[in-house]
Design a protein around this motif. Structure first.
Motif, PDB file in Angstrom:
ATOM      1  N   ALA A 167     -19.749  18.116  55.891  1.00 53.58           N
ATOM      2  CA  ALA A 167     -19.307  17.713  57.230  1.00 53.58           C
ATOM      3  C   ALA A 167     -18.248  18.694  57.719  1.00 53.58           C
ATOM      4  O   ALA A 167     -17.670  19.437  56.934  1.00 53.58           O
ATOM      5  N   THR A 168     -18.015  18.667  59.022  1.00 54.69           N
ATOM      6  CA  THR A 168     -17.016  19.535  59.634  1.00 54.69           C
ATOM      7  C   THR A 168     -16.225  18.744  60.668  1.00 54.69           C
ATOM      8  O   THR A 168     -16.615  17.635  61.031  1.00 54.69           O
ATOM      9  N   MET A 169     -15.149  19.329  61.150  1.00 53.71           N
ATOM     10  CA  MET A 169     -14.362  18.707  62.207  1.00 53.71           C
ATOM     11  C   MET A 169     -14.853  19.194  63.565  1.00 53.71           C
ATOM     12  O   MET A 169     -15.094  20.386  63.744  1.00 53.71           O
ATOM     13  N   LYS A 170     -15.025  18.266  64.487  1.00 57.23           N
ATOM     14  CA  LYS A 170     -15.409  18.594  65.860  1.00 57.23           C
ATOM     15  C   LYS A 170     -14.685  17.622  66.776  1.00 57.23           C
ATOM     16  O   LYS A 170     -14.745  16.414  66.575  1.00 57.23           O
ATOM     17  N   ASP A 171     -14.013  18.161  67.761  1.00 60.04           N
ATOM     18  CA  ASP A 171     -13.264  17.339  68.722  1.00 60.04           C
ATOM     19  C   ASP A 171     -12.323  16.356  68.024  1.00 60.04           C
ATOM     20  O   ASP A 171     -12.184  15.210  68.437  1.00 60.04           O
ATOM     21  N   GLY A 172     -11.706  16.797  66.915  1.00 62.45           N
ATOM     22  CA  GLY A 172     -10.707  15.995  66.237  1.00 62.45           C
ATOM     23  C   GLY A 172     -11.230  14.970  65.258  1.00 62.45           C
ATOM     24  O   GLY A 172     -10.449  14.217  64.679  1.00 62.45           O
ATOM     25  N   MET A 173     -12.569  14.908  65.069  1.00 55.42           N
ATOM     26  CA  MET A 173     -13.109  13.948  64.097  1.00 55.42           C
ATOM     27  C   MET A 173     -14.170  14.613  63.233  1.00 55.42           C
ATOM     28  O   MET A 173     -14.756  15.622  63.620  1.00 55.42           O
ATOM     29  N   MET A 174     -14.400  14.047  62.038  1.00 54.82           N
ATOM     30  CA  MET A 174     -15.381  14.602  61.123  1.00 54.82           C
ATOM     31  C   MET A 174     -16.781  14.157  61.539  1.00 54.82           C
ATOM     32  O   MET A 174     -17.004  12.991  61.846  1.00 54.82           O
ATOM     33  N   VAL A 175     -17.712  15.134  61.532  1.00 45.95           N
ATOM     34  CA  VAL A 175     -19.107  14.866  61.872  1.00 45.95           C
ATOM     35  C   VAL A 175     -20.021  15.560  60.862  1.00 45.95           C
ATOM     36  O   VAL A 175     -19.632  16.542  60.233  1.00 45.95           O
ATOM     37  N   ASP A 176     -21.249  15.026  60.748  1.00 44.81           N
ATOM     38  CA  ASP A 176     -22.229  15.674  59.885  1.00 44.81           C
ATOM     39  C   ASP A 176     -22.890  16.824  60.640  1.00 44.81           C
ATOM     40  O   ASP A 176     -22.503  17.140  61.766  1.00 44.81           O
TER      41      ASP A 176
END
Length: 128
Positions: free
Chosen positions: A29-38
């Motif tokens: 997973a990575t961070m996008k727009d301040g939250m973790m996403v798959d």
């Protein structure tokens, strides 16, 4: 949606998570727009009842909150580590906290499960 349809949907989502390219990534997973996403942009959660790197979400819980599965030979990378679930399958954890998806999140960026029952949390940048 009836119970049988929900069960099938949960089974398909779990299978998709298990067999997806995500399961073979060094960092699932990575961070996008301040939250973790798959890798599909779907929100990643933690469960407050998990303790000492062990998932407490099994059975019906894991149907609604599918674990972010890791392949059997997964290796730790940074703060991501694979943990063994009670059924012997492997699940990704971040900084010791097992990671999950939420069945009711239907499209990238949704976070319908954040704060649910005051025990489900979106993994946020400030936690990283």
């Amino acid at each position: 949606m009836n119970h049988i349809a929900q069960s099938w949907k949960a089974l398909l989502v779990t299978a998709a998570l298990t067999l997806s390219p995500l399961a073979f990534a060094a960092e699932p997973a990575t961070m996008k727009d301040g939250m973790m996403v798959d890798h599909k942009g779907m929100t990643v959660y933690t469960f407050d009842k998990d303790k000492d790197g062990k998932s407490m979400c099994t059975g019906e819980c894991a149907t609604m909150w599918p674990p972010m599965m890791a392949p059997a030979g997964a290796k730790a990378e940074g703060k991501f580590t694979p943990i063994k679930r009670d059924d012997g399958t492997m699940q990704w954890a971040y900084d010791g906290k097992p990671l999950y998806m939420f069945m009711k999140d239907e499209k990238p960026g949704e976070m319908k499960g954040d704060g649910m029952k005051d025990v489900w949390r979106v993994v946020r940048e400030s936690q990283k």
